[in-house]
Motif scaffolding. Sequence first.
Motif, mmCIF file in Angstrom:
data_model
loop_
_atom_site.group_PDB
_atom_site.id
_atom_site.type_symbol
_atom_site.label_atom_id
_atom_site.label_comp_id
_atom_site.label_asym_id
_atom_site.label_seq_id
_atom_site.Cartn_x
_atom_site.Cartn_y
_atom_site.Cartn_z
ATOM 1 N N ALA A 177 0.828 -1.217 0.000
ATOM 2 C CA ALA A 177 0.000 0.000 0.000
ATOM 3 C C ALA A 177 0.860 1.266 0.000
ATOM 4 O O ALA A 177 0.347 2.376 0.109
ATOM 5 C CB ALA A 177 -0.927 -0.006 1.215
ATOM 6 N N GLY A 178 2.173 1.067 -0.070
ATOM 7 C CA GLY A 178 3.078 2.227 -0.117
ATOM 8 C C GLY A 178 3.280 2.887 1.238
ATOM 9 O O GLY A 178 3.813 3.993 1.318
ATOM 10 N N ARG A 179 2.858 2.232 2.308
ATOM 11 C CA ARG A 179 3.073 2.800 3.652
ATOM 12 C C ARG A 179 4.440 2.353 4.170
ATOM 13 O O ARG A 179 4.786 1.169 4.078
ATOM 14 C CB ARG A 179 1.971 2.312 4.603
ATOM 15 N N SER A 180 5.212 3.280 4.700
ATOM 16 C CA SER A 180 6.540 2.883 5.195
ATOM 17 C C SER A 180 6.868 3.576 6.508
ATOM 18 O O SER A 180 7.993 3.541 6.972
ATOM 19 C CB SER A 180 7.604 3.246 4.155
ATOM 20 N N ASP A 181 5.863 4.227 7.097
ATOM 21 C CA ASP A 181 6.164 5.145 8.195
ATOM 22 C C ASP A 181 5.509 4.761 9.516
ATOM 23 O O ASP A 181 5.380 5.579 10.408
ATOM 24 C CB ASP A 181 5.706 6.555 7.792
ATOM 25 N N PHE A 182 5.076 3.513 9.656
ATOM 26 C CA PHE A 182 4.488 3.130 10.945
ATOM 27 C C PHE A 182 5.571 3.128 12.013
ATOM 28 O O PHE A 182 6.634 2.530 11.827
ATOM 29 C CB PHE A 182 3.844 1.742 10.851
#
Length: 395
Positions: A177-182
């Motif tokens: 989903a292109g999320r990399s900042d959790f």
Amino acid sequence: MNVAAVVVAAGRGERAGGGVPKQYRTVGGIPVIRLVLHNLVRAGAFSTIQPVVHADAVPLFRAACDGIAMQPPVVGGATRQASVLAGLEALVPHKPDVVLVHDAARPFVSPALIARAITAGEKGAGVPALAITDTVKIVDGGVVTATLDRNVLRTIQTPQAFRFDLLLAAHRKAASAGRSDFPDDASLAEWAGAQVNVFQGDPENIKLTTPDDFIRAEATAMAAKFSTLGDVRVGSGYDVHAFGDGDHIMLGGVRIPYTRGVVGHSDADVALHALVDAILGALADGDIGVHFPPSDPQWRGASSDRFLAFAAERVRQRGGMIGHLDVTVVCEAPRVGPYREAIRARIAEIAGVSLDRVAIKATTSEKMGFTGRGEGLTASATATIRLPWQDFSTS
Ligand code: CTP
Ligand code: MG
């Protein structure tokens, strides 16, 4: 049940400063990452431990973690989240049921905390939580805009524990989903729809983040060490050598050019000889001549750093540590002052102690006596050492 651990150590430790990334700095003389892995191994709960390191830090990692039973490290990513995913992917062939993800910056993780985490992870997802005692406010531009109800707030630590399949699927979904900042694995799992439970965290399990954290952790580690080293001893030593032919003297392991040399069996380094006797004195372990007889030809011309390294090793063999080394040199010449820092550094290096534990002073004897007439030089030394208490009442 098959339990694995991912240890993320691929960060740069920028907030902590200090030259090398924080996980490779030492606390109480041991690299932080080694403490972490040691504590995980000690828990005896993991079939697989997977470290994740920065591509540039592989040699640092190998040097710090030599001999620890674990998987070879894999290389992490630009964010913590990417580093965790790299560790999870490396674990796939090992088919763990449960995985704990732990920060390499939390060296004080205890077996009890690990046990609580595993129990929570079996149920799906669990994070160690601590209640807050301070009031928490939202601040914007230096102005308070809201005050939160601290009763519903918790700070969250690692190890965070998950069913392996659940966490791997959530991470893959976030990545695609292109999320990399959790910021942590629980927030990623929440985003993926998992219910995250909390279990009791541990206030000792701090994350080393700032330079102050290192100062406090070092103080705690030293206090723990000192509490077992209650047998404090002070030894004294003295040495004298005559000047003779030559163009330099050795003093504190440093070569000082001079119009004369020093007569002696070894290199006649009075400072090191006095220190060796001071340490041996504190150990009640004979003197330099007992361990290195002048009659033995193998010590002819010997470099005295070997004698000091030997005495320091004797302290370590007894489970002790050197607290302080202090030397006073008496001679009319050469002048010692310009060499003071070089001598301190050399003594610290040979004895394996920090620079702030070594002192060297020099004086003349105001032209009186044999030193005053320039016939020779003397050194006297004191060594403070700490040994483990022994209970002699039963022996
Ligand atoms: N971490 C990681 N990969 C990244 C970033 C962080 O494996 N790309 C790891 C760190 O090595 C650390 C943990 O995640 O063990 C928690 O991160 P943090 O405390 O923020 O460490 P750093 O990112 O190294 O420190 P800083 O943010 O001060 O630079
Ligand atoms: Mg960071």
